[in-house]
Scaffold this motif. Structure first.
Motif, PDB file in Angstrom:
ATOM      1  N   TYR A 171      22.032  72.672  76.280  1.00  0.00           N
ATOM      2  CA  TYR A 171      20.844  72.953  75.468  1.00  0.00           C
ATOM      3  C   TYR A 171      21.290  73.313  74.059  1.00  0.00           C
ATOM      4  O   TYR A 171      22.258  74.049  73.876  1.00  0.00           O
ATOM      5  CB  TYR A 171      20.052  74.127  76.063  1.00  0.00           C
ATOM      6  N   LYS A 231      15.420  72.285  75.180  1.00  0.00           N
ATOM      7  CA  LYS A 231      15.544  73.579  74.523  1.00  0.00           C
ATOM      8  C   LYS A 231      15.659  74.651  75.601  1.00  0.00           C
ATOM      9  O   LYS A 231      14.995  74.570  76.646  1.00  0.00           O
ATOM     10  CB  LYS A 231      14.333  73.863  73.633  1.00  0.00           C
ATOM     11  N   VAL A 232      16.487  75.663  75.345  1.00  0.00           N
ATOM     12  CA  VAL A 232      16.688  76.686  76.367  1.00  0.00           C
ATOM     13  C   VAL A 232      15.375  77.400  76.695  1.00  0.00           C
ATOM     14  O   VAL A 232      15.161  77.856  77.824  1.00  0.00           O
ATOM     15  CB  VAL A 232      17.786  77.683  75.927  1.00  0.00           C
ATOM     16  N   TYR A 245      24.800  77.338  75.280  1.00  0.00           N
ATOM     17  CA  TYR A 245      23.746  77.358  76.294  1.00  0.00           C
ATOM     18  C   TYR A 245      23.879  76.144  77.205  1.00  0.00           C
ATOM     19  O   TYR A 245      23.745  74.998  76.755  1.00  0.00           O
ATOM     20  CB  TYR A 245      22.371  77.340  75.625  1.00  0.00           C
ATOM     21  N   THR A 246      24.136  76.379  78.492  1.00  0.00           N
ATOM     22  CA  THR A 246      24.334  75.285  79.442  1.00  0.00           C
ATOM     23  C   THR A 246      23.763  75.657  80.810  1.00  0.00           C
ATOM     24  O   THR A 246      23.397  76.804  81.062  1.00  0.00           O
ATOM     25  CB  THR A 246      25.831  74.957  79.615  1.00  0.00           C
ATOM     26  N   SER A 247      23.718  74.657  81.687  1.00  0.00           N
ATOM     27  CA  SER A 247      23.416  74.866  83.105  1.00  0.00           C
ATOM     28  C   SER A 247      24.403  74.057  83.925  1.00  0.00           C
ATOM     29  O   SER A 247      24.741  72.921  83.555  1.00  0.00           O
ATOM     30  CB  SER A 247      21.996  74.401  83.455  1.00  0.00           C
ATOM     31  N   LEU A 283      16.485  86.121  78.502  1.00  0.00           N
ATOM     32  CA  LEU A 283      17.681  85.587  77.866  1.00  0.00           C
ATOM     33  C   LEU A 283      18.286  86.590  76.888  1.00  0.00           C
ATOM     34  O   LEU A 283      19.480  86.908  76.965  1.00  0.00           O
ATOM     35  CB  LEU A 283      17.328  84.291  77.137  1.00  0.00           C
ATOM     36  N   VAL A 327      22.155  79.006  82.410  1.00  0.00           N
ATOM     37  CA  VAL A 327      20.878  79.204  83.088  1.00  0.00           C
ATOM     38  C   VAL A 327      20.957  78.498  84.432  1.00  0.00           C
ATOM     39  O   VAL A 327      21.293  77.310  84.493  1.00  0.00           O
ATOM     40  CB  VAL A 327      19.713  78.621  82.264  1.00  0.00           C
TER      41      VAL A 327
END
Length: 486
Positions: free
Chosen positions: A4, A178-179, A210-212, A380, A412
């Motif tokens: 993200y 977007k996060v 920001y990643t998953s 967050l 996330v």
């Protein structure tokens, strides 16, 4: 991993594209075109209301109105105008020429579909009272809503939003998600998120804080020529009298995740229960009134990682044992959950640097001094700030758990379901994370992969049992299905 990008990096990509010869007007036309293609493929001709602000998101909406006007009955709500030279003004002129109807009084009930292009990624709270009233009216109308890029009233970089922010059925977003679309409360307003290619190039190898996680690639490789010592020993301090189940669930989850040996530190009263339920575990039992701290310390010496907290209660004895264990274990090899966090919050104790903490919002409230309402409204930011200030890995549990490290990196978790909202689910998570620490992962990776595996196991359990009937033991036993192909 899914990546993200925050709003400033998205703007930088747009500037990069513009420097390469792609004008801002071309970007808007392309974004509108891919939205048009999606709507044309999924919706028959009907009456459409498009909400347009005066920024570039509004310009997307105005260009979209021109495209849709050939097949749909389109009305644009635009109460304020930008300067004549702005993209918004240029595309408004084009829409007028196409015969699009404009209004400054929105009546959503008269339409079959609402397209929200009012605020974009630059939106910051608060919402004006006029927009709150309109958005509330739209949300209560029951009419399908499509948001362009992000629902109006949601902050792209944080997921914070007004309670009356647009609740979209579908969000059509561009370049990267977007996060704010994947963390709560923003995720609750986004509906189904569709990532469309609007033609803005994204450089190869681009990174983001920001990643998953999307797979098990972080799980450590196992060796054919190995033994139980290869996969380490995890110490779990869990279960007061009457809470043996917390010890069992955490230890079972650790074994299912691949740890070599688990030692459970627990009151003498739990011995028979745990030996019967989980004979694979080694028990380190103590007198609940007069514990022999030296004997406990000797028994767990050589363990590779520590999980402390599930069901231990908040007695003075539990506090003494916790303090002793924390003095013996490296913070970076420690998971603190449940009553360990409650005890430390009550006593004002400093958290071990590098430790993984796994609070739900109420436990996090005790640690941080923030209200549960403030935490859930800005999950967050709360996780990030606490991780930075206390130098810990913060795994703030929720429908979309957030994992933050002291350097500002955030993951996330997208796995899991509401069937996991059941007693003991957190004990399972702590055991999984503890096992991954024991297997050699860093604190941040162990917390991230632990949340991912926990959620995937919950999803597997839901497939076979159904969400309302799930218990924590179902989640723990489903870990095997998740790791089957490792």
């Amino acid at each position: 991993m899914e990546l993200y990008l925050p709003s400033d990096e998205l703007r930088a990509l747009e500037a990069f594209a513009e420097a390469g010869g792609m004008s801002s007007l071309q970007m808007i036309k392309q974004a509108a075109t891919v939205c048009y293609d999606y709507i044309k493929a999924h919706y028959t001709p009907c009456r459409i209301l498009i909400l347009c602000g005066r920024g570039n998101n509004g310009a997307d909406g105005l260009m979209l109105a021109s495209l849709l006007s050939e097949s749909y009955t389109v009305t644009v709500y635009q109460p304020t105008l930008g300067a004549p030279s702005t993209p918004c003004a240029i595309f408004r002129k084009n829409a007028v020429e196409k015969g699009v109807t404009f209004t400054v009084v929105a009546e959503p009930e008269k339409f079959d579909l609402i397209i929200d292009a009012f605020y974009g990624i630059g939106f910051r709270l608060p919402l004006s009272e006029d927009m709150k009233k309109l958005f509330c009216r739209i949300n209560e109308s029951g009419i399908p809503v499509i948001s362009v890029d992000i629902p109006s009233g949601v902050e792209a970089d944080t997921g914070k939003c007004d309670a009356d922010a647009i609740r979209a059925d579908i969000t059509l977003t561009f370049t990267r998600k977007k996060v704010g679309l994947v963390v709560y409360p923003g995720a609750e307003h986004a509906g189904q998120v569709m990532l469309l290619d609007a033609g803005i190039p994204v450089p190869e190898g681009i990174s983001s804080a920001y990643t998953s996680l999307t797979d098990l690639s972080l799980y450590p490789k196992r060796q054919d020529n190995s033994h139980k010592g290869t996969y380490g020993t995890l110490c779990i301090f869990a279960g007061s009298v009457g809470m043996a189940g917390a010890s069992y669930l955490s230890a079972l989850a650790a074994y299912r995740t691949g740890v070599g040996l688990v030692k459970i530190v627990t009151p003498m009263e739990n011995r028979i229960i745990l030996q019967t339920m989980l004979p694979e575990a080694v028990l380190v039992c103590y007198d609940g009134e007069h514990p022999d701290l030296r004997a406990i310390e000797k028994s767990v010496r050589g363990c590779d990682a520590l999980v402390a907290g599930p069901g231990i209660g908040q007695s003075e004895v539990s506090a003494q044992i916790l303090a002793m264990l924390l003095s013996d274990f490296d913070g970076c090899k420690t998971v603190l959950d449940a009553d360990a966090l409650n005890l430390m919050a009550a006593n004002g104790d400093e958290l071990p640097k590098g430790a993984v903490i796994t609070p739900h919002p109420k436990e996090f409230s005790r640690l941080s001094g923030l209200s549960v309402r403030d935490i859930t409204a800005s999950q967050l930011n709360c996780a990030m700030e606490f991780a930075e200030n206390h130098k810990v890995i913060t795994l703030l549990k929720g429908a979309r758990s957030v994992i933050a490290d002291p350097k500002g990196n955030v993951r996330v978790n997208l796995t899991g379901n509401h069937g996991m909202a059941t007693a003991g689910s957190g004990d399972v998570l702590s055991g999984i994370v503890g096992a991954l620490l024991t297997l050699g992962l860093s604190s941040f990776d162990a917390a991230s992969l632990g949340a991912y595996i926990h959620g995937k196991a919950g999803d597997k359990a839901a497939e076979t049992i159904g969400k309302p009937s799930m218990m924590a033991s179902d989640i723990a036993n489903s870990i095997a299905e998740v790791l089957k192909k490792i």
